[in-house]
Design an enzyme around this catalytic site. Structure first.
Site, PDB file in Angstrom:
ATOM      1  N   CYS A   1      49.447  48.058  37.836  1.00 57.92           N
ATOM      2  CA  CYS A   1      49.120  47.449  38.979  1.00 57.92           C
ATOM      3  C   CYS A   1      49.237  46.231  39.526  1.00 57.92           C
ATOM      4  O   CYS A   1      49.136  45.373  38.561  1.00 57.92           O
ATOM      5  CB  CYS A   1      47.594  48.235  39.444  1.00 57.92           C
ATOM      6  SG  CYS A   1      47.618  49.907  39.350  1.00 57.92           S
ATOM      7  N   GLY A   2      49.599  45.878  40.881  1.00 60.62           N
ATOM      8  CA  GLY A   2      49.660  44.560  41.126  1.00 60.62           C
ATOM      9  C   GLY A   2      48.797  44.118  42.159  1.00 60.62           C
ATOM     10  O   GLY A   2      48.607  45.257  42.957  1.00 60.62           O
TER      11      GLY A   2
END
Length: 295
Positions: A2-3
């Site tokens: 995830c970013g």
């Protein structure tokens, strides 16, 4: 993986560029989360409340919706269409009746607020941002997320940001271990998560603390005591922007601050095209330390 990205503008001159800058930051984080993406934009205050809704059949769901809802409420309702989403502006005080009406029609409510609009969908960040025209959106601050689903299905409702109170939302990188127990505790207080995603539990927790009288910083401090697991949270409120990492700082994070803005990203490469980044104070946020800014 995830970013996460976030941008809080200190100067109004940059407001027209908010969506453009956030979009570039989000796209840079694609390889951290190609499953789905979302952005919360805090734009101009509405003359009422904005309710962002989503439908898999937007043509059928949104045609005539403002007129029908306006007739139900007995007051005019404005609508702004953006692909699978629509932002309805309803009179203040009508949010509960409007939400019940929209729920009954099978529309998914993404968020409610004076200034906040939330757009999220399954797909690559560049495609999601293009579908909604995020680049053209202005505002004071915003947060975004690119998701790599590991613990729940790849769906629109499972995408971030999660909003569980007016003008409040959250994005999260990590995993909570006590989210089921916390889900039950929050439900008893009237904060009931609608999805399986542990991030929504964290969003409900922060909303419950703010509803009880905490400011954003105090609510984020509470996560360090009451939520177990590893996490980086980035939050937005009507006037604020906050960041906190778990006590071992398991997930990567970097921040930058200038006289013009405060920016957050999971990796520095998402910040390199921001104006004046070469003169910014750049640092890694400390573990178990709350950072927040308010207007």
């Amino acid at each position: 993986m995830c970013g996460i990205v976030g941008l809080f503008l200190k100067k109004d001159e940059l407001r027209p560029r908010l969506g453009d800058m956030l979009t570039d930051m989000l796209i840079t984080m694609t390889d951290r989360g190609p499953d789905s993406a979302g952005i919360a934009i805090y734009g101009d205050d509405a003359a009422g409340l904005k309710i962002t809704v989503q439908s898999d059949d937007p043509a059928g769901a949104f045609d005539g919706l403002a007129e029908v809802l306006g007739a139900e409420l007995g007051q005019p309702v404005a609508i702004k269409l953006a692909d699978t989403h629509a932002v309805l502006t309803v009179p203040e005080g009508a949010e509960r009746a409007a939400s019940a009406f929209l729920d009954a029609r099978g529309l998914r409510i993404m968020g409610v607020g004076k200034s906040m609009e939330i757009y999220k969908e399954v797909g690559l960040p560049k495609d999601v941002a293009a579908r909604f025209g995020i680049r053209a959106m202005g505002g004071s601050h915003g947060i975004g997320h690119t998701r790599m689903a590991t613990e729940s299905a790849v769906t629109t409702l499972g995408a971030h940001p999660f909003s569980t109170a007016e003008d409040q939302c959250l994005v999260h990188n990590g995993s909570l271990s006590n989210h089921n127990d916390m889900r039950r505790r929050l439900a008893r207080k009237g904060f009931v998560p609608k999805t399986e995603n542990d991030t929504e539990v964290a969003a409900c927790y922060i909303s419950s603390r703010i509803a009880a009288g905490d400011n954003l910083g105090q609510a984020l401090e509470g996560t360090l005591k009451d939520l177990d697991g590893f996490f980086t949270f980035v939050t937005g409120t009507h006037n604020g922007f906050g960041v906190v990492r778990d006590p071992i700082a398991c997930k990567p994070a970097v921040m930058a601050e200038t006289d013009d803005y405060v920016a957050f990203a999971s990796e520095y490469r998402a910040l390199v095209d921001l104006p004046g980044i070469e003169n910014a104070r750049v640092w890694e946020p400390e573990p178990a330390t709350v950072y927040f800014w308010e207007r």
